[in-house]
Design a protein around this motif. Structure first.
Motif, mmCIF file in Angstrom:
data_model
loop_
_atom_site.group_PDB
_atom_site.id
_atom_site.type_symbol
_atom_site.label_atom_id
_atom_site.label_comp_id
_atom_site.label_asym_id
_atom_site.label_seq_id
_atom_site.Cartn_x
_atom_site.Cartn_y
_atom_site.Cartn_z
ATOM 1 N N VAL A 1 -0.945 -13.224 -15.071
ATOM 2 C CA VAL A 1 -1.073 -11.768 -15.145
ATOM 3 C C VAL A 1 -0.559 -11.168 -13.838
ATOM 4 C CG1 VAL A 1 -2.627 -9.841 -15.575
ATOM 5 C CG2 VAL A 1 -3.132 -12.081 -16.573
ATOM 6 N N ALA A 2 0.480 -10.341 -13.941
ATOM 7 C CA ALA A 2 1.071 -9.735 -12.745
ATOM 8 C C ALA A 2 1.790 -8.451 -13.107
ATOM 9 C CB ALA A 2 2.052 -10.702 -12.081
ATOM 10 N N GLY A 3 1.680 -7.468 -12.224
ATOM 11 C CA GLY A 3 2.398 -6.218 -12.396
ATOM 12 C C GLY A 3 3.599 -6.186 -11.469
ATOM 13 N N GLU A 4 3.963 -4.983 -11.065
ATOM 14 C CA GLU A 4 5.117 -4.812 -10.185
ATOM 15 C C GLU A 4 4.713 -5.065 -8.732
ATOM 16 O OE1 GLU A 4 8.555 -1.404 -9.284
ATOM 17 O OE2 GLU A 4 6.809 -0.960 -10.543
ATOM 18 N N THR A 5 5.614 -5.676 -7.987
ATOM 19 C CA THR A 5 5.344 -5.987 -6.590
ATOM 20 C C THR A 5 5.409 -4.732 -5.715
ATOM 21 O OG1 THR A 5 6.266 -8.200 -6.852
ATOM 22 C CG2 THR A 5 6.161 -7.327 -4.625
ATOM 23 N N PHE A 6 4.464 -4.629 -4.772
ATOM 24 C CA PHE A 6 4.533 -3.564 -3.761
ATOM 25 C C PHE A 6 3.768 -4.024 -2.522
ATOM 26 C CE2 PHE A 6 0.491 -2.654 -5.776
ATOM 27 C CZ PHE A 6 -0.322 -2.173 -4.755
ATOM 28 N N LEU A 7 4.023 -3.374 -1.415
ATOM 29 C CA LEU A 7 3.349 -3.667 -0.159
ATOM 30 C C LEU A 7 2.443 -2.503 0.242
ATOM 31 C CD1 LEU A 7 6.272 -5.186 1.956
ATOM 32 C CD2 LEU A 7 4.494 -6.421 0.706
ATOM 33 N N PHE A 8 1.565 -2.747 1.206
ATOM 34 C CA PHE A 8 0.713 -1.689 1.719
ATOM 35 C C PHE A 8 1.567 -0.533 2.263
ATOM 36 C CE2 PHE A 8 -2.869 -4.913 2.800
ATOM 37 C CZ PHE A 8 -3.229 -4.944 1.467
ATOM 38 N N LYS A 9 2.715 -0.860 2.840
ATOM 39 C CA LYS A 9 3.630 0.165 3.340
ATOM 40 C C LYS A 9 4.041 1.116 2.218
ATOM 41 C CE LYS A 9 8.361 0.608 5.190
ATOM 42 N NZ LYS A 9 8.095 1.536 6.303
ATOM 43 N N ASP A 10 4.397 0.548 1.072
ATOM 44 C CA ASP A 10 4.776 1.371 -0.078
ATOM 45 C C ASP A 10 3.603 2.244 -0.525
ATOM 46 O OD1 ASP A 10 7.356 0.054 -0.331
ATOM 47 O OD2 ASP A 10 6.244 -1.652 -1.146
#
Length: 364
Positions: free
Chosen positions: A284-293
């Protein structure tokens, strides 16, 4: 075991909805699983440790379809009474990283899983869903910027011996990673020997999202609330503090909304049996993002929070060669067509954190 609520009243429930035993109901993921199971029409029996039953009883006091039972130790206690009348089990509970010794972490995860699964099988339960993790696919110290696709056939090959060699006493994430991998391997050994039981494992990556409806947390409680705590501390440092995001985010960049993780668990209760779709090890995984985003998005949509948000000037952007998780089988088996957009995850999470902070002021 002792019951802390009235016996379940099935009035108004579909006779086809099995009673579902859920462990880890007070946790970040587990509380969402409970919420979605109830919303889907399942009567539930919640297993909790001594001392946590009061909060659960208060939260679900008006529900005729929720029962709360206390189990002293999931890894060793007798579940005979707790399993009475149960038609399915969702096992979410697992030792948190850094809360015990490496040996205690591993034995707690393995024995906790096997104890409830073995007793459920002996009691005639035919459907079991267990929370696993990305860390059962790859070690948490792996390079997650290698343009690799993680699949349901991948395994973190760590051994108990390698983790207990004396060099990992202060490496909580490594030990947690090993505990999830070893526990899941032992679970599938049991499943192979008991084909009469339909077992599904749900493997999420980094889980973020809002706190489940109705959950009340103290300041200390939120600061220790699984991955939600990391998210809260990174995005909303205390007002007046000049916080900066690290140049490189030190958590896994692959993310998923907690509500999608919970949805996968509940859908697994009615998914096709393994005999027709083969072993159900579902990523189970969505779209990747960082705390910066996340911070930069919040600055745009919640400008009133700009003075509270951390400085992102030194944080590096997401690299193109980030790894991904293959969720095609999950979508096929569970019928999930899409995952929650990361921007909604960020917005809803922050609003829930702000609501909890407000409650602290109201109780002072």
């Amino acid at each position: 075991m002792r019951s802390k609520k009235h016996p379940l009243d099935s009035g108004g429930m579909s006779s086809t909805s099995p009673l579902v035993l859920i462990t880890g109901a007070t946790g970040f993921v587990g509380s969402h699983v409970v919420h979605q199971a109830i919303s889907a029409g399942y009567p539930v029996r919640l297993v909790t440790r001594p001392g946590k039953d009061g909060a659960l009883c208060s939260l679900y006091d008006a529900s005729k379809n929720v029962d709360v039972v206390v189990i002293e130790d999931i890894a060793s206690s007798d579940f005979t009474e707790a399993l009475r009348g149960v038609g399915a089990v969702i096992h979410v509970a697992s030792p948190n990283a850094g809360r015990s010794s490496p040996e205690g972490m591993i034995s707690g995860a393995v024995n906790g899983t096997l104890n409830i699964v073995k007793q459920a099988t002996a009691a005639g339960v035919k459907r079991i869903v267990v929370t696993s993790s990305l860390t059962a696919l790859a070690d948490i110290t792996s390079d997650f910027y290698a343009r690799r696709t993680h699949a349901d056939t991948d395994w973190n090959e760590v051994t108990k011996e390698s983790v207990l060699d004396g060099t990992h006493e202060n490496d909580a994430l490594c030990v947690y990673s090993a505990s999830k991998a070893i526990a899941e391997r032992e679970l599938w050994k049991f499943a192979d020997a008991h084909p009469e039981v339909d077992i599904t494992t749900i493997l999420p990556c980094m889980v973020y999202g809002p706190i489940a409806p109705g959950i009340k947390l103290t300041k200390e409680g939120l600061a220790n609330y699984s991955t939600a705590a990391w998210f809260y501390q990174a995005l909303l440092p205390p007002a007046g503090q000049q916080a900066k995001l690290k140049p490189v985010q030190d958590t896994v960049p692959m993310t998923v909304d907690v509500r999608d993780v919970a949805r996968a668990h509940v859908l697994a209760l009615s998914a096709a049996e393994s005999s027709s779709v083969r072993r159900k090890r579902l990523l189970v995984a969505g779209e990747t993002f960082l705390f910066k985003d996340a911070v930069e998005h919040l600055a745009k949509v919640r400008p009133e929070l700009r003075d509270r948000l951390p400085d992102t000037s030194e944080a590096k952007p997401l690299l193109e060669q980030v790894n991904i998780m293959d969720t095609s089988r999950t979508k096929e088996v569970l019928g999930i067509t899409e995952f929650i957009d990361w921007r909604k995850t960020v917005e809803d999470s922050v609003q829930s954190f702000l609501d909890i902070e407000k409650s602290w002021g109201e109780t002072n």
